[in-house]
Design an enzyme around this catalytic site. Structure first.
Site, short mmCIF file in Angstrom:
data_model
loop_
_atom_site.label_atom_id
_atom_site.label_comp_id
_atom_site.label_asym_id
_atom_site.label_seq_id
_atom_site.Cartn_x
_atom_site.Cartn_y
_atom_site.Cartn_z
CG ASP A 138 -2.01 1.02 1.14
OD1 ASP A 138 -1.70 2.24 1.23
OD2 ASP A 138 -3.17 0.64 0.98
CB THR A 162 -10.16 6.03 -1.98
OG1 THR A 162 -9.18 5.03 -1.73
CG2 THR A 162 -10.57 6.68 -0.66
CG HIS A 202 -9.72 -2.95 -9.23
ND1 HIS A 202 -9.38 -3.02 -10.56
CD2 HIS A 202 -9.47 -4.18 -8.72
CE1 HIS A 202 -8.94 -4.24 -10.85
NE2 HIS A 202 -8.99 -4.97 -9.73
CG HIS A 212 -8.88 -2.51 -2.79
ND1 HIS A 212 -9.84 -1.73 -3.40
CD2 HIS A 212 -8.49 -1.83 -1.70
CE1 HIS A 212 -10.03 -0.62 -2.72
NE2 HIS A 212 -9.22 -0.67 -1.65
CG HIS A 253 -7.04 -2.38 2.71
ND1 HIS A 253 -6.18 -1.32 2.49
CD2 HIS A 253 -8.22 -2.05 2.13
CE1 HIS A 253 -6.83 -0.39 1.81
NE2 HIS A 253 -8.07 -0.81 1.58
#
Length: 113
Positions: free
Chosen positions: A30, A94, A97, A99, A101
C-alpha cells in the site's frame, strides 16, 4: 479498465512493490500504509466493488481468500492480521476496484474507523 489505477498497477503500467502475482490476482504494498505491514490484494479482472460480484466470480474470490493465508505467512504475520474490504462511499472505498487490505505487525483496535 483503462483509467483504473489498480488495473494499471496489475498490468505493470505503473511501477509498484509487488508482493505476489499470478494469472488472476496481484498483491502489492500500500502506498499509504496504516500498519507496519499493509498490502493490497486485487483481482486482475476489473470488478468495481463487492456489490458487483457475480456468481461466476465466486471461484476467483475464494482463491483470493485462500491466497491471503499464504501472503500473510510469507509476510511473517504469525501473530494475526486484519483483512478489510471497503465497499462504497460510506465505507471510504477510494479506488473503484475490488481490493482486500491485509494489515499486520501491530495490535489492531476495535471498533475500527
Amino acid at each position: 479498465m483503462a483509467d483504473c489505477i489498480f488495473c494499471m498497477l496489475a498490468n505493470h503500467d505503473i511501477p509498484t512493490s509487488v508482493v505476489y502475482e499470478d494469472d488472476e490476482m496481484f498483491c502489492f504494498k500500500d502506498a499509504d500504509p496504516q500498519a507496519p505491514v499493509h498490502v493490497l490484494l486485487i483481482p486482475k479482472k476489473h470488478i468495481e466493488c463487492l456489490d458487483d460480484l457475480k456468481e461466476e466470480d465466486a471461484p476467483l474470490v475464494g482463491r483470493m481468500m485462500l491466497k491471503i493465508q499464504d501472503i500473510a505467512k510469507n509476510l511473517g504475520l504469525e501473530n494475526g492480521y486484519r483483512v478489510v474490504s471497503n465497499n462504497g462511499e460510506d465505507a471510504f472505498q477510494t479506488v473503484k476496484h475490488l481490493h482486500f487490505h491485509i494489515l499486520g505487525k501491530r495490535k489492531m483496535t476495535w471498533p475500527p474507523g
